[in-house]
Structures are given as C-alpha cells and as structure tokens.
Design a protein around this motif. Structure first.
Motif, PDB file in Angstrom:
ATOM      1  N   MET A  69       0.879  -1.167   0.016  1.00 49.35           N
ATOM      2  CA  MET A  69       0.078  -0.042  -0.060  1.00 49.35           C
ATOM      3  C   MET A  69       0.795   1.237  -0.013  1.00 49.35           C
ATOM      4  N   ALA A  70       0.489   2.215  -0.615  1.00 49.29           N
ATOM      5  CA  ALA A  70       1.148   3.574  -0.797  1.00 49.29           C
ATOM      6  C   ALA A  70       1.191   4.304   0.531  1.00 49.29           C
ATOM      7  N   GLU A  71       2.201   5.173   0.594  1.00 49.08           N
ATOM      8  CA  GLU A  71       2.165   5.694   1.813  1.00 49.08           C
ATOM      9  C   GLU A  71       0.898   6.870   2.106  1.00 49.08           C
ATOM     10  N   ALA A  72       0.403   6.536   3.399  1.00 47.62           N
ATOM     11  CA  ALA A  72      -0.770   7.534   3.597  1.00 47.62           C
ATOM     12  C   ALA A  72      -0.362   9.008   3.386  1.00 47.62           C
ATOM     13  N   SER A  73      -1.551   9.612   2.969  1.00 46.25           N
ATOM     14  CA  SER A  73      -1.422  11.051   2.509  1.00 46.25           C
ATOM     15  C   SER A  73      -2.647  11.722   3.244  1.00 46.25           C
ATOM     16  N   ILE A  74      -2.592  12.904   3.750  1.00 48.70           N
ATOM     17  CA  ILE A  74      -3.491  13.719   4.370  1.00 48.70           C
ATOM     18  C   ILE A  74      -3.733  14.895   3.688  1.00 48.70           C
ATOM     19  N   LEU A  75      -4.872  15.401   3.125  1.00 43.77           N
ATOM     20  CA  LEU A  75      -5.136  16.742   2.632  1.00 43.77           C
ATOM     21  C   LEU A  75      -5.779  17.422   3.847  1.00 43.77           C
ATOM     22  N   VAL A  76      -5.119  18.507   4.274  1.00 39.72           N
ATOM     23  CA  VAL A  76      -5.568  19.544   5.242  1.00 39.72           C
ATOM     24  C   VAL A  76      -6.215  20.852   4.299  1.00 39.72           C
ATOM     25  N   LEU A  87      -7.156  10.568   3.371  1.00 39.39           N
ATOM     26  CA  LEU A  87      -7.976  11.183   4.366  1.00 39.39           C
ATOM     27  C   LEU A  87      -8.029  12.512   3.888  1.00 39.39           C
ATOM     28  N   VAL A  88      -9.031  13.325   4.193  1.00 42.03           N
ATOM     29  CA  VAL A  88      -9.207  14.852   4.173  1.00 42.03           C
ATOM     30  C   VAL A  88      -9.656  15.164   5.671  1.00 42.03           C
ATOM     31  N   LEU A  89      -8.868  16.200   6.207  1.00 37.39           N
ATOM     32  CA  LEU A  89      -9.421  16.973   7.282  1.00 37.39           C
ATOM     33  C   LEU A  89      -9.964  18.262   6.658  1.00 37.39           C
ATOM     34  N   LEU A  90     -11.338  18.303   7.088  1.00 42.22           N
ATOM     35  CA  LEU A  90     -11.927  19.597   6.408  1.00 42.22           C
ATOM     36  C   LEU A  90     -12.419  20.576   7.264  1.00 42.22           C
ATOM     37  N   ASP A  91     -11.808  21.633   7.192  1.00 36.98           N
ATOM     38  CA  ASP A  91     -12.331  22.775   8.152  1.00 36.98           C
ATOM     39  C   ASP A  91     -13.806  23.122   7.390  1.00 36.98           C
ATOM     40  N   PRO A  98     -17.340   9.343  -8.317  1.00 35.74           N
ATOM     41  CA  PRO A  98     -16.833   7.891  -7.861  1.00 35.74           C
ATOM     42  C   PRO A  98     -15.421   7.520  -7.535  1.00 35.74           C
ATOM     43  N   ARG A  99     -14.553   8.618  -7.854  1.00 34.24           N
ATOM     44  CA  ARG A  99     -13.408   8.575  -7.378  1.00 34.24           C
ATOM     45  C   ARG A  99     -13.086   8.986  -5.796  1.00 34.24           C
ATOM     46  N   THR A 100     -13.981   9.776  -5.526  1.00 31.31           N
ATOM     47  CA  THR A 100     -14.120   9.916  -3.758  1.00 31.31           C
ATOM     48  C   THR A 100     -14.929   9.779  -3.087  1.00 31.31           C
ATOM     49  N   VAL A 101     -16.096   8.831  -3.711  1.00 27.90           N
ATOM     50  CA  VAL A 101     -17.375   8.476  -2.828  1.00 27.90           C
ATOM     51  C   VAL A 101     -16.869   7.888  -1.308  1.00 27.90           C
ATOM     52  N   ALA A 102     -15.832   7.314  -1.409  1.00 35.13           N
ATOM     53  CA  ALA A 102     -15.586   6.441  -0.285  1.00 35.13           C
ATOM     54  C   ALA A 102     -14.302   7.130   0.585  1.00 35.13           C
ATOM     55  N   LEU A 103     -13.728   8.248   0.052  1.00 33.31           N
ATOM     56  CA  LEU A 103     -12.858   8.930   0.573  1.00 33.31           C
ATOM     57  C   LEU A 103     -13.128   9.581   2.136  1.00 33.31           C
ATOM     58  N   PRO A 104     -12.376   8.948   3.166  1.00 31.90           N
ATOM     59  CA  PRO A 104     -12.824   9.247   4.521  1.00 31.90           C
ATOM     60  C   PRO A 104     -12.443  10.971   4.591  1.00 31.90           C
ATOM     61  N   VAL A 105     -13.336  11.615   5.166  1.00 37.15           N
ATOM     62  CA  VAL A 105     -13.529  13.175   5.202  1.00 37.15           C
ATOM     63  C   VAL A 105     -13.780  13.305   6.777  1.00 37.15           C
ATOM     64  N   VAL A 106     -12.840  14.015   7.614  1.00 35.57           N
ATOM     65  CA  VAL A 106     -13.326  14.372   8.954  1.00 35.57           C
ATOM     66  C   VAL A 106     -13.441  15.728   9.089  1.00 35.57           C
ATOM     67  N   ALA A 107     -14.774  16.054   9.319  1.00 34.13           N
ATOM     68  CA  ALA A 107     -15.007  17.674   9.756  1.00 34.13           C
ATOM     69  C   ALA A 107     -14.236  18.099  10.947  1.00 34.13           C
ATOM     70  N   VAL A 154      -6.482  11.295  14.218  1.00 30.57           N
ATOM     71  CA  VAL A 154      -6.002  11.115  12.593  1.00 30.57           C
ATOM     72  C   VAL A 154      -5.759   9.667  12.447  1.00 30.57           C
ATOM     73  N   ARG A 155      -4.918   9.190  13.119  1.00 29.10           N
ATOM     74  CA  ARG A 155      -4.375   7.784  12.860  1.00 29.10           C
ATOM     75  C   ARG A 155      -5.345   7.032  12.817  1.00 29.10           C
ATOM     76  N   ALA A 156      -6.539   6.960  13.824  1.00 28.60           N
ATOM     77  CA  ALA A 156      -7.599   6.049  13.924  1.00 28.60           C
ATOM     78  C   ALA A 156      -8.428   6.171  12.742  1.00 28.60           C
ATOM     79  N   TYR A 157      -8.626   7.476  12.338  1.00 24.53           N
ATOM     80  CA  TYR A 157      -9.459   7.616  10.956  1.00 24.53           C
ATOM     81  C   TYR A 157      -8.681   6.931   9.706  1.00 24.53           C
ATOM     82  N   LEU A 158      -7.463   7.265   9.790  1.00 22.33           N
ATOM     83  CA  LEU A 158      -6.776   6.485   8.528  1.00 22.33           C
ATOM     84  C   LEU A 158      -6.855   4.891   8.623  1.00 22.33           C
ATOM     85  N   ALA A 159      -6.741   4.434  10.093  1.00 24.78           N
ATOM     86  CA  ALA A 159      -6.847   2.963   9.940  1.00 24.78           C
ATOM     87  C   ALA A 159      -8.523   2.572   9.776  1.00 24.78           C
ATOM     88  N   GLY A 160      -9.302   3.488   9.450  1.00 25.33           N
ATOM     89  CA  GLY A 160     -10.478   3.189   9.078  1.00 25.33           C
ATOM     90  C   GLY A 160     -11.509   3.029  10.381  1.00 25.33           C
TER      91      GLY A 160
END
Ligand code: MN
Length: 131
Positions: A1-8, A50-54, A73-82, A117-123
C-alpha cells in the motif's frame, strides 16, 4: 500500500500551522489547501488517504464540498473528517448525515489529535470520534 497522505483544508493560518506541526512531527505526508478551489485541485491531482476539512471556508459551506466528494466515483469512499468549532451535538449529526466520516472539534487538542487522525486513517471511529 502506498504511503498514507492527508489533505488538510484550512483557511485559518494559526490552525493550519498547528495541524501541520503535529502531522509532520508524526511523519505523516501532508498536502495543504486553503480554499475550496485548492481542495478540488488537490484531490483532482491525487486522491488522498484522508481529508481533514475545516467546515468554514471562505465563500462555501464545507458540506457543499463533502457533497461534491460523495457524488464523484473517485472520492465517494474517501474518508472526510470535519474539523470545526461547532461542538454542538446537532452539528456533529448534521455533518455525519451529510457524508462526513467523523468529526474533530476545535480547538485542536495537541495531546490527542494525531491519535484521532491515525484512527481515521486506519478506518476506525466511524461514529464521529470521541465524545
Ligand atoms: Mn475556516
């Protein structure tokens, strides 16, 4: 699996500085967007882990961005944390009902933020995080 990346996605420089400091100290790979346009460009280039979204960005409600992600469809399952100061129960439920994966309340708590954040990354923590 590729390295995890977080969009802030965050327009407040102080919040952004703190979040970046914590994530980079934890050796997580981070991309930054300060506006909705930058956010769209970022996940258009590469879908992050993962997206951390203000939820309060200039000119747009964060929920509108979440809807866009869920309709693509590309992002339908992307985890987004408000990430928002709206700590009221009604807001949390509104965000989750609107497609957010979870919720982290501001002010950011440096002692627990990276673990969350790690917990969300882990699902994990699909029910809105710790109360
Ligand atoms: Mn903001």
């Amino acid at each position: 699996m590729a390295e995890a990346s977080i969009l802030v996605v965050e327009d407040n420089e102080q919040n952004l500085e703190l979040v970046l400091y914590l994530l980079e100290e934890a050796k997580l790979r981070v991309t930054v967007a300060r506006t909705a346009e930058e956010a769209r460009a970022a996940w258009g280039r590469e879908v992050p882990s993962l997206v951390l979204l203000d939820m309060h960005l200039p000119g747009i409600d964060g929920m509108a961005l979440v809807r866009e992600l869920r309709e693509d469809p590309r992002t339908v399952a992307l985890p987004v944390v408000a990430v928002t100061a709206h700590a009221m129960r009604g807001d949390r439920e509104r965000f989750l009902a609107g497609g957010c994966t979870g919720y982290i309340a501001k002010p950011i708590q440096p002692a627990t933020f990276v673990d969350e954040v790690r917990a969300y990354l882990a699902g994990g923590q699909k029910n809105g995080g710790r109360s």
